[in-house]
Scaffold this motif. Sequence first.
Motif, PDB file in Angstrom:
ATOM      1  N   LEU A   1      -0.952 -30.374  27.924  1.00 51.23           N
ATOM      2  CA  LEU A   1      -2.297 -29.834  27.125  1.00 51.23           C
ATOM      3  C   LEU A   1      -1.527 -28.403  26.451  1.00 51.23           C
ATOM      4  CD1 LEU A   1      -5.120 -30.005  29.525  1.00 51.23           C
ATOM      5  CD2 LEU A   1      -4.823 -30.854  27.320  1.00 51.23           C
ATOM      6  N   ARG A   2      -0.352 -28.471  26.039  1.00 51.19           N
ATOM      7  CA  ARG A   2       0.161 -27.441  25.019  1.00 51.19           C
ATOM      8  C   ARG A   2       1.062 -28.063  23.851  1.00 51.19           C
ATOM      9  NH1 ARG A   2       1.338 -22.165  25.285  1.00 51.19           N
ATOM     10  NH2 ARG A   2       0.061 -22.022  27.433  1.00 51.19           N
ATOM     11  N   ALA A   3       0.600 -27.979  22.896  1.00 48.21           N
ATOM     12  CA  ALA A   3       1.150 -28.343  21.647  1.00 48.21           C
ATOM     13  C   ALA A   3       2.231 -27.523  21.093  1.00 48.21           C
ATOM     14  CB  ALA A   3      -0.043 -28.725  20.372  1.00 48.21           C
ATOM     15  N   THR A   4       3.437 -28.055  21.512  1.00 43.21           N
ATOM     16  CA  THR A   4       4.453 -27.320  20.950  1.00 43.21           C
ATOM     17  C   THR A   4       5.082 -27.967  19.478  1.00 43.21           C
ATOM     18  OG1 THR A   4       5.961 -28.796  22.161  1.00 43.21           O
ATOM     19  CG2 THR A   4       5.310 -26.825  23.004  1.00 43.21           C
ATOM     20  N   GLN A   5       6.005 -27.087  18.755  1.00 37.60           N
ATOM     21  CA  GLN A   5       6.661 -27.530  17.661  1.00 37.60           C
ATOM     22  C   GLN A   5       7.258 -28.679  17.949  1.00 37.60           C
ATOM     23  OE1 GLN A   5       6.423 -25.433  14.605  1.00 37.60           O
ATOM     24  NE2 GLN A   5       6.622 -27.614  13.897  1.00 37.60           N
TER      25      GLN A   5
ATOM     26  N   LEU B   1       6.944 -31.232  19.968  1.00 35.96           N
ATOM     27  CA  LEU B   1       5.968 -32.323  20.184  1.00 35.96           C
ATOM     28  C   LEU B   1       5.385 -32.722  18.860  1.00 35.96           C
ATOM     29  CD1 LEU B   1       4.907 -33.821  22.876  1.00 35.96           C
ATOM     30  CD2 LEU B   1       3.007 -32.229  22.874  1.00 35.96           C
ATOM     31  N   LEU B   2       5.199 -31.874  18.016  1.00 36.90           N
ATOM     32  CA  LEU B   2       4.696 -31.984  16.714  1.00 36.90           C
ATOM     33  C   LEU B   2       5.575 -32.782  15.745  1.00 36.90           C
ATOM     34  CD1 LEU B   2       2.149 -28.994  16.406  1.00 36.90           C
ATOM     35  CD2 LEU B   2       1.457 -31.477  17.071  1.00 36.90           C
ATOM     36  N   SER B   3       6.860 -32.729  16.149  1.00 40.74           N
ATOM     37  CA  SER B   3       7.938 -33.108  15.387  1.00 40.74           C
ATOM     38  C   SER B   3       8.046 -34.703  15.040  1.00 40.74           C
ATOM     39  CB  SER B   3       9.043 -32.590  15.550  1.00 40.74           C
ATOM     40  OG  SER B   3       9.715 -32.827  16.860  1.00 40.74           O
ATOM     41  N   THR B   4       7.525 -35.231  16.109  1.00 38.02           N
ATOM     42  CA  THR B   4       7.377 -36.765  16.231  1.00 38.02           C
ATOM     43  C   THR B   4       5.951 -37.296  15.952  1.00 38.02           C
ATOM     44  OG1 THR B   4       7.164 -36.974  18.495  1.00 38.02           O
ATOM     45  CG2 THR B   4       9.380 -36.665  17.774  1.00 38.02           C
ATOM     46  N   SER B   5       5.969 -38.592  15.604  1.00 44.03           N
ATOM     47  CA  SER B   5       4.706 -39.415  15.207  1.00 44.03           C
ATOM     48  C   SER B   5       3.851 -39.436  16.403  1.00 44.03           C
ATOM     49  CB  SER B   5       4.681 -40.356  14.237  1.00 44.03           C
ATOM     50  OG  SER B   5       5.440 -41.464  14.932  1.00 44.03           O
ATOM     51  N   THR B   6       4.850 -40.045  17.539  1.00 47.47           N
ATOM     52  CA  THR B   6       4.056 -39.932  18.927  1.00 47.47           C
ATOM     53  C   THR B   6       3.538 -38.966  19.428  1.00 47.47           C
ATOM     54  OG1 THR B   6       5.754 -41.807  19.098  1.00 47.47           O
ATOM     55  CG2 THR B   6       4.605 -41.492  21.138  1.00 47.47           C
ATOM     56  N   GLY B   7       4.082 -37.855  19.230  1.00 43.24           N
ATOM     57  CA  GLY B   7       3.764 -36.550  19.749  1.00 43.24           C
ATOM     58  C   GLY B   7       2.509 -36.096  19.126  1.00 43.24           C
ATOM     59  N   ARG B   8       2.329 -36.352  17.979  1.00 46.76           N
ATOM     60  CA  ARG B   8       1.401 -35.749  17.265  1.00 46.76           C
ATOM     61  C   ARG B   8       0.020 -36.487  17.429  1.00 46.76           C
ATOM     62  NH1 ARG B   8       5.083 -35.392  12.853  1.00 46.76           N
ATOM     63  NH2 ARG B   8       4.536 -37.569  12.110  1.00 46.76           N
ATOM     64  N   ALA B   9       0.410 -38.004  17.579  1.00 48.94           N
ATOM     65  CA  ALA B   9      -0.563 -38.869  18.184  1.00 48.94           C
ATOM     66  C   ALA B   9      -1.333 -38.197  19.719  1.00 48.94           C
ATOM     67  CB  ALA B   9      -0.267 -40.376  18.418  1.00 48.94           C
TER      68      ALA B   9
ATOM     69  N   THR C   1      -9.852 -24.801  18.484  1.00 51.24           N
ATOM     70  CA  THR C   1      -9.075 -25.953  18.766  1.00 51.24           C
ATOM     71  C   THR C   1      -8.786 -26.849  17.480  1.00 51.24           C
ATOM     72  OG1 THR C   1      -9.570 -25.988  21.206  1.00 51.24           O
ATOM     73  CG2 THR C   1      -8.500 -28.112  20.244  1.00 51.24           C
ATOM     74  N   CYS C   2     -10.138 -27.070  16.748  1.00 50.42           N
ATOM     75  CA  CYS C   2     -10.036 -27.791  15.608  1.00 50.42           C
ATOM     76  C   CYS C   2      -9.286 -27.309  14.556  1.00 50.42           C
ATOM     77  CB  CYS C   2     -11.300 -28.422  15.207  1.00 50.42           C
ATOM     78  SG  CYS C   2     -12.244 -29.281  16.334  1.00 50.42           S
ATOM     79  N   TYR C   3      -9.384 -26.036  14.494  1.00 47.03           N
ATOM     80  CA  TYR C   3      -8.612 -25.247  13.575  1.00 47.03           C
ATOM     81  C   TYR C   3      -7.369 -25.057  13.577  1.00 47.03           C
ATOM     82  CZ  TYR C   3      -7.526 -21.393  10.460  1.00 47.03           C
ATOM     83  OH  TYR C   3      -6.758 -20.749   9.360  1.00 47.03           O
ATOM     84  N   ASP C   4      -6.788 -24.961  15.020  1.00 42.43           N
ATOM     85  CA  ASP C   4      -5.308 -25.038  15.302  1.00 42.43           C
ATOM     86  C   ASP C   4      -4.771 -26.222  14.970  1.00 42.43           C
ATOM     87  OD1 ASP C   4      -5.712 -22.456  16.237  1.00 42.43           O
ATOM     88  OD2 ASP C   4      -5.599 -22.700  18.387  1.00 42.43           O
ATOM     89  N   ALA C   5      -5.516 -27.389  15.439  1.00 42.25           N
ATOM     90  CA  ALA C   5      -4.877 -28.698  14.775  1.00 42.25           C
ATOM     91  C   ALA C   5      -4.788 -28.761  13.413  1.00 42.25           C
ATOM     92  CB  ALA C   5      -5.949 -29.768  15.401  1.00 42.25           C
TER      93      ALA C   5
ATOM     94  N   VAL D   1      -3.576 -35.155  19.057  1.00 41.88           N
ATOM     95  CA  VAL D   1      -4.653 -35.483  18.385  1.00 41.88           C
ATOM     96  C   VAL D   1      -5.521 -36.180  19.503  1.00 41.88           C
ATOM     97  CG1 VAL D   1      -5.683 -37.271  16.843  1.00 41.88           C
ATOM     98  CG2 VAL D   1      -3.839 -35.775  16.009  1.00 41.88           C
ATOM     99  N   GLY D   2      -4.839 -37.074  20.342  1.00 40.87           N
ATOM    100  CA  GLY D   2      -5.846 -37.253  21.518  1.00 40.87           C
ATOM    101  C   GLY D   2      -6.268 -36.224  22.362  1.00 40.87           C
ATOM    102  N   ASN D   3      -5.486 -35.196  22.709  1.00 42.17           N
ATOM    103  CA  ASN D   3      -5.686 -34.204  23.422  1.00 42.17           C
ATOM    104  C   ASN D   3      -6.729 -33.333  22.925  1.00 42.17           C
ATOM    105  OD1 ASN D   3      -4.293 -34.592  25.636  1.00 42.17           O
ATOM    106  ND2 ASN D   3      -2.433 -33.775  24.808  1.00 42.17           N
ATOM    107  N   VAL D   4      -6.707 -33.192  21.413  1.00 40.11           N
ATOM    108  CA  VAL D   4      -7.790 -32.368  20.690  1.00 40.11           C
ATOM    109  C   VAL D   4      -9.052 -33.102  20.939  1.00 40.11           C
ATOM    110  CG1 VAL D   4      -8.601 -31.812  18.509  1.00 40.11           C
ATOM    111  CG2 VAL D   4      -6.111 -31.562  18.951  1.00 40.11           C
ATOM    112  N   HIS D   5      -9.050 -34.515  20.915  1.00 40.04           N
ATOM    113  CA  HIS D   5     -10.554 -35.040  20.991  1.00 40.04           C
ATOM    114  C   HIS D   5     -10.935 -34.819  22.561  1.00 40.04           C
ATOM    115  CE1 HIS D   5      -9.468 -36.887  17.294  1.00 40.04           C
ATOM    116  NE2 HIS D   5     -10.898 -37.139  17.175  1.00 40.04           N
ATOM    117  N   ALA D   6     -10.087 -34.737  23.405  1.00 42.25           N
ATOM    118  CA  ALA D   6     -10.259 -34.737  24.923  1.00 42.25           C
ATOM    119  C   ALA D   6     -10.817 -33.466  25.004  1.00 42.25           C
ATOM    120  CB  ALA D   6      -9.111 -35.142  25.805  1.00 42.25           C
ATOM    121  N   SER D   7     -10.178 -32.321  24.508  1.00 39.42           N
ATOM    122  CA  SER D   7     -10.907 -30.922  24.741  1.00 39.42           C
ATOM    123  C   SER D   7     -12.068 -30.881  23.876  1.00 39.42           C
ATOM    124  CB  SER D   7      -9.734 -30.115  23.738  1.00 39.42           C
ATOM    125  OG  SER D   7      -8.587 -30.095  24.603  1.00 39.42           O
TER     126      SER D   7
END
Lengths: 128, 377
Positions: B112-116, B118-126, B193-197, B129-135
């Motif tokens: 539950l921490r979106a790091t740079q 993690l966001l560098s791969t498509s799997t990590g971004r997916a 959360t949405c704005y950070d995403a 995004v799933g965690n954003v929806h869960a939150s």
Amino acid sequence: MFTRAEVDGYLELDARGTLPIGSIPSAALNIIIAIGSQSRMLATTDIEIAASGFNYGRNIAFREQLENPSVDLIRLFLLMTFYMVGACRRHAASMYIGVASMAASTLGLHATEQYSSLPPEEALLRSQ
Amino acid sequence: MILLLSIADADQESRWRTFRSLSTFDIIHASLLGRPCMTPATTAGTPQIQNEHATDPLGTITATIATLEICHTIQDVLGSLNNGNLLISVAQRKCEILTGYGKTLKQKQPHLRATQHLLSTSTGRAGVVGNVHASCTYYHALILVTRPSLIASLTTRISPRESPAASSSSFVDGSANNLSEICIDSAIHMAQTCYDAFTAGILLANMCLLKVWLFEAGLVLGFAMSVDASGHSDAEDAYRNARKVLKTLSRTSSLAKEYYDILSSLLQAINMHRRQKAKQGHPQSRQSVGRLLEFDIGRLPSQSSSVAGVATQLSSPDDARYGPSANDLHPTGDEFDGVDMNVGFDYGSEEWLQFANQVSGFLPMNNDSLGLFFDSI
């Protein structure tokens, strides 16, 4: 709802030309692509791809499939629901999710006792 | 009778995965529209499927299961919410369950921490995004159960002598006010959360649930801001950020544009109302609900140079994500003051009163009115 391996399998069959035309997996693949286009929406071609993919899948969903509920049919109607929510069609989305819910009830997917994982030996013993 | 043991493990997983997706989406969809849920409740709780977690390095399945657990809490109170008779004691109990669950999730779920990185791969971004929806599902559930208390609390503050709720025990012991604070906190966290995403550039052009959640959060914040004339800076920031994301989503969604226009009009009305009342308020701390998903990425390097190109110029499907434009990241102060919006609106007349009544109708004790509003667009 789908694993990546499942979708990759559909894509591979489609690329080989062996994904049966008119089958539920082909309908699901088309609606998955339609949702992708709808979400990307970079150009007008995305709208066309989304509409044609959805229409293809919907035609298959309603062509004699409703009388034979299956897990694949539930997933197909859930995909159609998601597409309709993305298209701001709330009433249509409610209708589709209603069909999916009824099919899930019919198949007893909510009876979670069935999902309890037994050790293989125990499961074999009980099945005998 | 269901022959349980005849179902192979792979089929079991597929059936459960399908039912979980169906139930989650149905409950969220029904709760947003104020309609009854159609999927039946499970007969024996949530099963543990062994194979799933083995192929879940990013915690996607964990987020999905968490979303379903939160949805079950919504399902428990959906009938009461739709009938407008959710008791304060029930809302309190559900809040405790949800906040306790949120704390447990935060402890157990290191993803539950979106790091740079993690966001560098498509799997990590997916996964993010799933965690954003869960939150957002978590905050949505909290807003649902606390919103009636917020309305009652704010209504009491507007006209304490006329409101019968002012003398009720829940207001005397402060439980209703506590719930209304949770409601505002949840709306702030949801919008942020949405704005950070959004600033991380991981949103797609059409986010069908996020836009409704942002609108929901915006209405809660707007209504709270309209009553509390002194204003909460964090609530105002969250409101502004919710509008920014909706503005971007409105490029491809007429519904998002409708939501953006309503929040813009509401903002103008709030500003006018504040100028008229000029009351002093009280700053509040935002501690009653914790933030679930943290974005620990700072500002992306590309955003400072060519962020406008993110949404419009990328060609591959993997890159088709929506991020902020340069103007979104550096808004002018005028935007929040609302001076450039709806210049023809007359705030000192009957038109304003009608609008205020209309907006207050969006946040009813009876959730069904929200559904009617959606149907009207």
